[in-house]
Design an enzyme around this catalytic site. Structure first.
Site, mmCIF file in Angstrom:
data_model
loop_
_atom_site.group_PDB
_atom_site.id
_atom_site.type_symbol
_atom_site.label_atom_id
_atom_site.label_comp_id
_atom_site.label_asym_id
_atom_site.label_seq_id
_atom_site.Cartn_x
_atom_site.Cartn_y
_atom_site.Cartn_z
ATOM 1 C CG ASN A 10 -1.683 1.232 1.446
ATOM 2 O OD1 ASN A 10 -1.755 2.074 0.549
ATOM 3 N ND2 ASN A 10 -2.287 1.372 2.619
ATOM 4 C CE LYS A 12 -0.136 3.287 4.744
ATOM 5 N NZ LYS A 12 -0.131 3.411 6.204
ATOM 6 C CG HIS A 99 -5.854 1.921 4.987
ATOM 7 N ND1 HIS A 99 -5.465 2.891 5.880
ATOM 8 C CD2 HIS A 99 -4.832 1.035 4.916
ATOM 9 C CE1 HIS A 99 -4.257 2.595 6.326
ATOM 10 N NE2 HIS A 99 -3.846 1.476 5.763
ATOM 11 C CD GLU A 101 -3.026 5.506 6.699
ATOM 12 O OE1 GLU A 101 -2.952 5.551 5.459
ATOM 13 O OE2 GLU A 101 -2.142 5.008 7.421
ATOM 14 C CD GLU A 171 -3.581 -2.599 7.217
ATOM 15 O OE1 GLU A 171 -2.467 -2.831 6.733
ATOM 16 O OE2 GLU A 171 -4.205 -1.543 6.994
ATOM 17 N N GLY A 177 2.241 2.088 10.978
ATOM 18 C CA GLY A 177 3.250 3.133 10.908
ATOM 19 C C GLY A 177 3.909 3.465 12.233
ATOM 20 C CB SER A 217 4.754 -1.959 12.283
ATOM 21 O OG SER A 217 4.355 -0.624 12.567
#
Ligand code: PGA
Length: 255
Positions: A10, A12, A99, A101, A171, A177, A217
């Site tokens: 991904n 991003k 996702h 985000e 996730e 991250g 991560s």
């Protein structure tokens, strides 16, 4: 259980069209022996889909192509949005849906995730549906029930054949991250719960053939520990997918 592992990158909001084409070529150089056993997918931003798609086509790579989001309508007055058919036109195979985000910064809800998952299947692609708990949910010891409810909402109304090809990425929001991860066993417990939830709705064959990825991560140093777990079929990789070397090392670990 002969599920083919998947390692999806991904990207991003990183990589221009040109940078994406170069990264794809660099990945290609490093993963040549892995194709047969591991499905490798790259998910560039919309503006790099065409250039990456062209590299995949010209070099005849067995690399899957995914988008990071989509609108559920076939077309219409939705300024800034991208329709499923625009993605199949660029030979996308997958679309990341829901996702964290997108959920956090762009108002994605369980309901819109479900609409998008259905639209992705209707267009002939496969969604990579993201689920995962926040730190608050984890600390309240409600991870499994929270994730199960995200999964139930996401898959509502799908057909059993669709469910069999489904990809769900577990996730944990607090692991994305951050360099922090759950234990592989802990991630596998949630992956198993995800599979059981799909099985309860669509039956055992779908539960057995669908794939559950771990994301958050994932690095070359820890990937093999997650891949050793029985209900984890690969990874959705963010930061480590932006460098060909680390992404290829993770793909190699999935063999
Ligand atoms: P990360 O991101 O690997 O950088 O933690 C994963 C993701 O957001 O899919």
């Amino acid at each position: 259980m002969a599920r083919r592992p998947m390692v999806a990158g991904n990207w991003k909001m990183f990589k221009t069209a040109g940078e994406g084409a170069i990264l794809t070529q660099n990945i290609e150089q490093l993963v040549s022996g892995v194709w047969d056993e591991v499905e490798i997918v790259v998910c560039p931003p919309f503006t790099a889909l065409k250039s990456v798609s062209t590299v995949i086509e010209l070099d005849r790579l067995q690399m899957g192509l995914g988008a990071q989001d989509v609108h559920w309508e076939e077309e219409g007055a939705f300024t800034g949005a991208i329709a499923p058919r625009m993605l199949t036109d660029l030979r996308c195979d997958y679309v990341i849906v829901g996702h964290s985000e997108r959920r956090e910064y762009f108002g994605e809800t369980d309901e819109s995730v479900n609409k998008k998952a259905k639209a992705v299947y209707a267009a002939g692609m496969v969604p990579i549906v993201c689920v995962g708990e926040s730190l608050a949910v984890r600390e309240a010891d409600e991870t499994e029930s929270f994730v199960r409810s995200q999964v139930r909402a996401a898959v509502e109304g799908l057909g059993p054949e669709d469910a069999a090809s489904l990809v769900i990425a577990y996730e944990p929001v607090w692991a994305i991250g951050t360099g922090r991860t759950p234990t592989p066993e802990g991630a596998n417990d949630v992956a198993r719960a995800i599979r059981a939830t799909v099985g309860a709705t669509f039956g055992q064959p779908a539960a057995i053939s669908m794939r559950v990825l771990y994301g958050g991560s994932v690095k070359p140093e820890n990937a093999h520990m997650f891949f050793a777990e029985p209900d984890i079929d690969g990874a959705l990789v963010g930061g480590a997918a932006l460098e060909a070397e680390s992404f290829a090392a993770i793909a190699e670990a999935a063999r």
